[in-house]
Design a protein around this motif. Structure first.
Motif, PDB file in Angstrom:
ATOM      1  N   ALA A  27      -2.915  -3.281   8.177  1.00 54.67           N
ATOM      2  CA  ALA A  27      -2.129  -2.056   8.071  1.00 54.67           C
ATOM      3  C   ALA A  27      -0.648  -2.408   7.952  1.00 54.67           C
ATOM      4  CB  ALA A  27      -2.373  -1.168   9.288  1.00 54.67           C
ATOM      5  N   ILE A  28      -0.214  -3.401   8.729  1.00 52.98           N
ATOM      6  CA  ILE A  28       1.180  -3.853   8.672  1.00 52.98           C
ATOM      7  C   ILE A  28       1.457  -4.596   7.366  1.00 52.98           C
ATOM      8  CG2 ILE A  28       2.875  -5.416   9.709  1.00 52.98           C
ATOM      9  CD1 ILE A  28       1.580  -4.840  12.425  1.00 52.98           C
ATOM     10  N   LEU A  29       0.562  -5.521   7.021  1.00 51.76           N
ATOM     11  CA  LEU A  29       0.778  -6.379   5.850  1.00 51.76           C
ATOM     12  C   LEU A  29       0.961  -5.569   4.570  1.00 51.76           C
ATOM     13  CD1 LEU A  29       0.839  -9.193   4.543  1.00 51.76           C
ATOM     14  CD2 LEU A  29      -1.654  -9.086   4.398  1.00 51.76           C
ATOM     15  N   TRP A  30       0.085  -4.580   4.361  1.00 51.84           N
ATOM     16  CA  TRP A  30       0.117  -3.833   3.100  1.00 51.84           C
ATOM     17  C   TRP A  30       0.820  -2.489   3.227  1.00 51.84           C
ATOM     18  CZ3 TRP A  30      -0.809  -7.069  -0.514  1.00 51.84           C
ATOM     19  CH2 TRP A  30      -1.720  -8.108  -0.332  1.00 51.84           C
ATOM     20  N   GLY A  31       1.534  -2.287   4.334  1.00 52.25           N
ATOM     21  CA  GLY A  31       2.173  -1.002   4.567  1.00 52.25           C
ATOM     22  C   GLY A  31       3.187  -0.594   3.510  1.00 52.25           C
ATOM     23  N   THR A  32       3.868  -1.558   2.892  1.00 51.33           N
ATOM     24  CA  THR A  32       4.891  -1.200   1.899  1.00 51.33           C
ATOM     25  C   THR A  32       4.317  -1.017   0.497  1.00 51.33           C
ATOM     26  OG1 THR A  32       5.384  -3.544   1.499  1.00 51.33           O
ATOM     27  CG2 THR A  32       6.732  -2.406   3.144  1.00 51.33           C
ATOM     28  N   GLN A  33       3.068  -1.442   0.264  1.00 48.32           N
ATOM     29  CA  GLN A  33       2.542  -1.438  -1.110  1.00 48.32           C
ATOM     30  C   GLN A  33       2.555  -0.050  -1.763  1.00 48.32           C
ATOM     31  OE1 GLN A  33      -1.581  -2.730  -1.918  1.00 48.32           O
ATOM     32  NE2 GLN A  33      -0.667  -4.259  -3.242  1.00 48.32           N
ATOM     33  N   PRO A  34       2.061   1.016  -1.092  1.00 50.30           N
ATOM     34  CA  PRO A  34       2.129   2.327  -1.741  1.00 50.30           C
ATOM     35  C   PRO A  34       3.540   2.910  -1.799  1.00 50.30           C
ATOM     36  CG  PRO A  34       1.280   2.565   0.483  1.00 50.30           C
ATOM     37  CD  PRO A  34       1.395   1.089   0.228  1.00 50.30           C
ATOM     38  N   LEU A  35       4.477   2.266  -1.101  1.00 49.53           N
ATOM     39  CA  LEU A  35       5.853   2.769  -1.056  1.00 49.53           C
ATOM     40  C   LEU A  35       6.753   2.110  -2.096  1.00 49.53           C
ATOM     41  CD1 LEU A  35       6.396   2.742   2.831  1.00 49.53           C
ATOM     42  CD2 LEU A  35       5.360   4.508   1.403  1.00 49.53           C
ATOM     43  N   LEU A  36       6.192   1.218  -2.911  1.00 49.65           N
ATOM     44  CA  LEU A  36       7.018   0.496  -3.884  1.00 49.65           C
ATOM     45  C   LEU A  36       7.787   1.430  -4.823  1.00 49.65           C
ATOM     46  CD1 LEU A  36       4.771  -2.588  -4.804  1.00 49.65           C
ATOM     47  CD2 LEU A  36       6.560  -2.394  -3.067  1.00 49.65           C
ATOM     48  N   PRO A  37       7.165   2.514  -5.328  1.00 50.97           N
ATOM     49  CA  PRO A  37       7.961   3.428  -6.159  1.00 50.97           C
ATOM     50  C   PRO A  37       9.139   4.047  -5.406  1.00 50.97           C
ATOM     51  CG  PRO A  37       5.609   3.814  -6.504  1.00 50.97           C
ATOM     52  CD  PRO A  37       5.737   2.878  -5.331  1.00 50.97           C
ATOM     53  N   GLU A  38       8.938   4.378  -4.116  1.00 52.57           N
ATOM     54  CA  GLU A  38      10.019   4.949  -3.308  1.00 52.57           C
ATOM     55  C   GLU A  38      11.133   3.925  -3.063  1.00 52.57           C
ATOM     56  OE1 GLU A  38      10.366   8.068  -2.060  1.00 52.57           O
ATOM     57  OE2 GLU A  38       8.612   8.647  -3.245  1.00 52.57           O
ATOM     58  N   ILE A  39      10.729   2.680  -2.793  1.00 44.65           N
ATOM     59  CA  ILE A  39      11.713   1.616  -2.562  1.00 44.65           C
ATOM     60  C   ILE A  39      12.500   1.328  -3.832  1.00 44.65           C
ATOM     61  CG2 ILE A  39      11.969  -0.845  -2.009  1.00 44.65           C
ATOM     62  CD1 ILE A  39       9.553  -0.499  -0.115  1.00 44.65           C
ATOM     63  N   ALA A  40      11.789   1.298  -4.975  1.00 46.02           N
ATOM     64  CA  ALA A  40      12.456   1.065  -6.261  1.00 46.02           C
ATOM     65  C   ALA A  40      13.459   2.180  -6.558  1.00 46.02           C
ATOM     66  CB  ALA A  40      11.412   0.986  -7.376  1.00 46.02           C
ATOM     67  N   ILE A 238      -0.792   0.290  -9.531  1.00 49.43           N
ATOM     68  CA  ILE A 238      -1.526   1.535  -9.764  1.00 49.43           C
ATOM     69  C   ILE A 238      -0.708   2.736  -9.306  1.00 49.43           C
ATOM     70  CG2 ILE A 238      -2.754   1.503  -7.546  1.00 49.43           C
ATOM     71  CD1 ILE A 238      -4.122   2.652 -10.989  1.00 49.43           C
ATOM     72  N   GLY A 239       0.123   2.547  -8.271  1.00 50.95           N
ATOM     73  CA  GLY A 239       0.979   3.642  -7.795  1.00 50.95           C
ATOM     74  C   GLY A 239       1.967   4.088  -8.859  1.00 50.95           C
ATOM     75  N   PHE A 240       2.587   3.130  -9.561  1.00 53.26           N
ATOM     76  CA  PHE A 240       3.521   3.464 -10.633  1.00 53.26           C
ATOM     77  C   PHE A 240       2.796   4.222 -11.754  1.00 53.26           C
ATOM     78  CE2 PHE A 240       5.602  -0.126  -8.569  1.00 53.26           C
ATOM     79  CZ  PHE A 240       6.929   0.304  -8.519  1.00 53.26           C
ATOM     80  N   GLN A 241       1.561   3.834 -12.024  1.00 54.52           N
ATOM     81  CA  GLN A 241       0.774   4.485 -13.055  1.00 54.52           C
ATOM     82  C   GLN A 241       0.466   5.946 -12.694  1.00 54.52           C
ATOM     83  OE1 GLN A 241      -0.005   3.212 -15.895  1.00 54.52           O
ATOM     84  NE2 GLN A 241      -1.806   4.261 -16.727  1.00 54.52           N
ATOM     85  N   LEU A 242       0.199   6.188 -11.425  1.00 50.34           N
ATOM     86  CA  LEU A 242      -0.287   7.507 -11.013  1.00 50.34           C
ATOM     87  C   LEU A 242       0.817   8.511 -10.681  1.00 50.34           C
ATOM     88  CD1 LEU A 242      -3.354   6.466  -8.815  1.00 50.34           C
ATOM     89  CD2 LEU A 242      -3.339   7.239 -11.197  1.00 50.34           C
ATOM     90  N   ILE A 243       2.029   8.033 -10.360  1.00 48.67           N
ATOM     91  CA  ILE A 243       3.108   8.991 -10.077  1.00 48.67           C
ATOM     92  C   ILE A 243       3.777   9.469 -11.370  1.00 48.67           C
ATOM     93  CG2 ILE A 243       3.582   8.021  -7.795  1.00 48.67           C
ATOM     94  CD1 ILE A 243       6.107   6.727  -8.995  1.00 48.67           C
TER      95      ILE A 243
END
Length: 402
Positions: A27-40, A238-243
């Motif tokens: 949960a900690i390790l991959w916590g930022t993965q879905p947030l990459l669009p927000e961070i970018a 995949i997050g960038f693709q779907l947003i």
């Protein structure tokens, strides 16, 4: 030696504890993965650059795994795992308060270092304490905790981000992980078959490189590298693709895409059991083929078919990872923690390097570039697994002759 067998109270306690530990870690390790669009978006950087907040953690984790396994040989399995989870949970809470990208990446690097304790040691612990006939199922249950943690972490951060922002989301994951750490510490029995060793640099080096001489282990290291490279690449982008249009999903809905991890929770246990019954080589090859089939389905533009393809891909990936992980423990005659660490080093190094580099494929060729890259990596993995199966068959025949 006394081993814990499937169906016993001790077996159930071990699997529940490691499920909780795996949940916390991933949960900690991959916590930022879905947030990459927000961070970018917040830091005005490219998708590939934003992935550094994720890959910096996995690179640090990969390197630290080589040391963490050895520390557990000196200080004990449970102690190293517990310290790892406590330190990681506390750092995860602090991550949400980092004011700029440099400090965020620095904190995530520290997280990668502290997170190494559990994955480096868990498989060695299971290999020492669990009856060999039940090991495939035990490894599968542990990896199911990993997949559940990865899924829950992504979903929780997605929801919290929409309502409170991505910083609060990262802090929230840390708080949940502290609770999971307490469960881990409470339920995991102390090692009974573990023997303390003294650390010597020369022996460490000899022991580390001796695994490359063990027939079949280098094949598993390569398979871990290639499969993780494809897996991280798919979920990074995949997050960038779907947003973006034509889907235009919210961060919460993108987070819920990761609910397909449930199939990984199932497949890692189920396919691990089938591998115990029908042979690791056959089931590993089948799992990789399923993975390849799934990633090709994601080319379909229909959202539901695309999600179905992601689910099939995830099923095949976690099944493959479960089988390969348990195979490492069987092939390594000694220094099992080191062997497990080398496999996981390859695994996370592949995800780290290719997970960021594949951003170039996405920027230049779109989603089809990611799919083709994963298909090529999976094909190579399949060929290596076939070669590994041949080595295993020859070894079995030799032992029968003896």
């Amino acid at each position: 030696m006394t081993y814990m067998k499937r169906g016993t109270k001790e077996f159930k306690k071990v699997n529940f504890a490691l499920f909780a530990g795996g949940f916390c870690t991933f949960a900690i390790l991959w916590g930022t993965q879905p947030l990459l669009p927000e961070i970018a978006k917040e830091f005005q950087i490219s998708p590939a650059a934003s992935s550094l907040s994720q890959t910096s953690t996995t690179i640090a984790l990969a390197i630290s795994l080589l040391i963490a396994g050895t520390l557990s040989e000196i200080y004990g399995r449970k102690r190293v795992m517990t310290i790892s989870l406590v330190a990681s949970s506390m750092l995860a809470v602090l991550t949400g308060f980092m004011p700029n990208l440099d400090l965020l990446i620095t904190c995530r690097i520290l997280l990668g270092i502290t997170l190494a304790g559990l994955p480096a040691v868990a498989m060695a612990y299971l290999g020492e304490e669990i009856d060999p006939k039940s090991l495939g199922m035990a490894i599968g249950l542990y990896i199911s905790g990993n997949s559940f943690g990865g899924m829950a972490g992504r979903i929780i951060t997605g929801i919290l981000t929409d309502y409170f922002g991505w910083r609060t989301a990262l802090t929230g994951i840390g708080v949940v992980s502290l609770a999971a750490t307490f469960i881990f510490w409470s339920f995991l029995p102390q090692s009974t078959n573990f023997k303390v060793q003294t650390f010597k640099v020369k022996q460490f080096g000899i022991g580390l490189f001796s695994h490359f001489k063990t027939p079949g282990l280098i094949h598993l290291f390569l398979i871990g590298f290639l499969l993780s490279a494809g897996f991280v690449s798919l979920y990074n982008y995949i997050g960038f693709q779907l947003i973006n249009p034509p889907y235009s999903l919210s961060q919460t809905l993108v987070g819920f895409i990761f609910i397909v991890y449930i199939v990984g929770t199932f497949s890692s246990t189920w396919m691990g059991m089938l591998a115990d019954q029908y042979g690791k080589s056959r089931m590993l090859q089948l799992s990789i083929i399923i993975l390849m089939f799934g990633v090709c389905i994601t080319l379909n533009l229909n959202l539901w078919i695309k999600i179905f393809g992601i689910a099939i891909f995830t099923f095949g990936f976690f099944a493959s990872h479960s089988i390969a992980s348990s195979w490492v423990g069987r092939l390594a005659a000694q220094n099992k923690a080191q062997a497990a660490s080398l496999y996981l080093f390859s695994y996370y190094f592949g995800g780290s390097i290719v997970g960021t580099a594949s951003g170039t494929f996405y920027i230049n060729f779109g989603w089809i570039g990611i799919v083709i890259m994963i298909a090529v990596l999976s094909t190579i993995s399949l060929l290596i697994s076939i070669s590994l199966g041949a080595i295993s068959s020859r070894k079995i025949k030799f032992l029968k002759v003896q």
